[in-house]
Design an enzyme around this catalytic site. Structure first.
Site, PDB file in Angstrom:
ATOM      1  N   ARG A 248       5.276   2.604   3.141  1.00  0.00           N
ATOM      2  CA  ARG A 248       5.129   1.170   2.899  1.00  0.00           C
ATOM      3  C   ARG A 248       6.255   0.460   3.644  1.00  0.00           C
ATOM      4  O   ARG A 248       7.362   0.982   3.764  1.00  0.00           O
ATOM      5  CB  ARG A 248       5.221   0.834   1.397  1.00  0.00           C
ATOM      6  CG  ARG A 248       4.002   1.216   0.587  1.00  0.00           C
ATOM      7  CD  ARG A 248       2.819   0.271   0.847  1.00  0.00           C
ATOM      8  NE  ARG A 248       1.687   0.538  -0.038  1.00  0.00           N
ATOM      9  CZ  ARG A 248       0.692   1.365   0.246  1.00  0.00           C
ATOM     10  NH1 ARG A 248       0.695   2.032   1.383  1.00  0.00           N
ATOM     11  NH2 ARG A 248      -0.310   1.522  -0.609  1.00  0.00           N
ATOM     12  N   GLU A 277       2.988  -7.882   5.610  1.00  0.00           N
ATOM     13  CA  GLU A 277       1.728  -7.771   6.357  1.00  0.00           C
ATOM     14  C   GLU A 277       0.806  -8.954   6.067  1.00  0.00           C
ATOM     15  O   GLU A 277       0.787  -9.449   4.947  1.00  0.00           O
ATOM     16  CB  GLU A 277       1.026  -6.455   5.956  1.00  0.00           C
ATOM     17  CG  GLU A 277       1.827  -5.237   6.380  1.00  0.00           C
ATOM     18  CD  GLU A 277       1.273  -3.924   5.813  1.00  0.00           C
ATOM     19  OE1 GLU A 277       0.227  -3.961   5.136  1.00  0.00           O
ATOM     20  OE2 GLU A 277       1.905  -2.885   6.039  1.00  0.00           O
ATOM     21  N   HIS A 295      -1.558  -1.097   9.804  1.00  0.00           N
ATOM     22  CA  HIS A 295      -1.744  -0.467   8.495  1.00  0.00           C
ATOM     23  C   HIS A 295      -3.157   0.088   8.336  1.00  0.00           C
ATOM     24  O   HIS A 295      -3.878  -0.262   7.404  1.00  0.00           O
ATOM     25  CB  HIS A 295      -1.439  -1.455   7.359  1.00  0.00           C
ATOM     26  CG  HIS A 295      -1.209  -0.757   6.033  1.00  0.00           C
ATOM     27  ND1 HIS A 295      -0.544  -1.337   4.990  1.00  0.00           N
ATOM     28  CD2 HIS A 295      -1.555   0.486   5.593  1.00  0.00           C
ATOM     29  CE1 HIS A 295      -0.494  -0.491   3.965  1.00  0.00           C
ATOM     30  NE2 HIS A 295      -1.107   0.624   4.315  1.00  0.00           N
TER      31      HIS A 295
END
Length: 331
Positions: A248, A277, A295
């Site tokens: 993460r 993000e 991602h």
């Protein structure tokens, strides 16, 4: 056709499964199991979410969630007193209030094993790309620089490199297995030493970084791991060191990492995850020693199929009082 009509007539009597927001995986689950479960869609109701949840508070035992949906907070759990199971289609659990689930006796089923191989593939791909300049050399050729400028900067050999894996869980173990095949020397940091592996264990992540050529972040995000990869760890990794993050974004202090890259205090980065993000620090865009991915390490068509089967398997097990296929130990 009669089967569908039967479902239509008695949908309200089927076991209820709640969704807070639409998700392509949940749509696949529903398409394959709407004859078995009644899917309640909070987002499709004209009622505000809180009111919708209160309306169904007495009957909803299962909630579907994802890390890209709303976090499963104590407030949401409070509105669902009958909830017994949370099924999440993400590997990480940083979007779930685990303590509140534990206090309320809500079981959690996750998808961590489903993603392990696909995420590990991307981790290795990012490592190879950064160290062998694959994306940068691709741009070099496309921009015509091979003709006008000649030779491109040399990459680095992969075999023999010391790779420190932060978090030797499902994903970390798959990364280790792949990089062993490249001839890398595997080291790791984890909450606990793993008795079943022979890799060298470092209880301190800074010490791991000081002994590694590459640091691969595979752990989950929680209060303990937030900004665990700070300036001190990055400086310990050193000027030739490469960081790869498929965990993460917030496990790494992103501002410090950007500064270290700009100052040449670390050698490069391969990043699939970011702190905010979908926003990525613009300073990274101009750096040839940085490879960026939106991602999507876990997202493959095969993964979606496996996820659908896993979610349906957990729902079927729960409603027939059988052990959950992917229950998380919430301790």
């Amino acid at each position: 056709m009669a089967h569908n009509n039967h479902t239509h007539l008695h949908g309200q009597d089927l076991p209820k499964v709640l969704q807070l927001l639409p998700n392509p995986c949940f749509a696949l689950v529903e398409a394959n199991s709407s004859h078995k479960f009644h899917f309640l869609k909070a987002w499709a109701s004209p009622l505000p979410q809180d009111q919708f949840l209160e309306t169904h508070a007495g009957s909803v035992q299962v909630l579907l969630s994802s890390s890209i949906g709303p976090p499963i907070t104590a407030q949401i759990l409070h509105l669902l007193p009958s909830l017994k199971l949370l099924v999440t289609i993400s590997a990480g659990l940083d979007h779930v209030d685990l303590a509140e689930c534990r206090a309320r006796g809500v079981a959690i089923a996750s998808a961590s094993k489903i993603f392990a191989e696909d995420v590990a593939d991307v981790a290795v791909g990012l490592l190879l790309d950064v160290m062998r300049n694959i994306s940068a050399s691709d741009r070099f050729v496309r921009d015509g620089f091979w003709v006008s400028k000649g030779d491109f900067a040399l990459g680095s050999k992969i075999g023999g490199k010391r790779v420190g894996i932060v978090g030797l869980g499902n994903i970390g173990l798959e990364v280790a297995k792949r990089l062993e095949a490249f001839g890398c020397n595997i080291l790791y940091n984890s909450r606990k030493k793993k008795p079943f592996v022979s890799y060298h264990f470092f209880p301190d992540v800074c010490e791991l970084a000081a002994n590694s050529d590459v640091l691969v972040i595979c752990c989950g995000l929680n209060a303990q791991t937030h900004h665990m990869i700070n300036k001190k760890v990055l400086l310990a990794l050193g000027r030739e060191g490469v960081i790869v993050n498929v965990g993460r974004g917030a496990i790494v202090d992103e501002k410090e990492m950007v500064q270290c890259l700009l100052r040449g205090e670390i050698g490069g980065a391969g990043l699939d995850v970011f702190e905010n993000e979908p926003y990525v620090p613009k300073e990274l865009f101009a750096l040839d020693n940085v490879v960026l991915s939106p991602h999507q390490a876990a997202l493959t068509p095969e993964c979606f199929t496996a996820l659908r089967e896993l979610v349906i398997g957990n729902l079927e097990a729960f409603f027939s009082n059988k052990p959950l296929p992917s229950q998380v130990e919430n301790n």
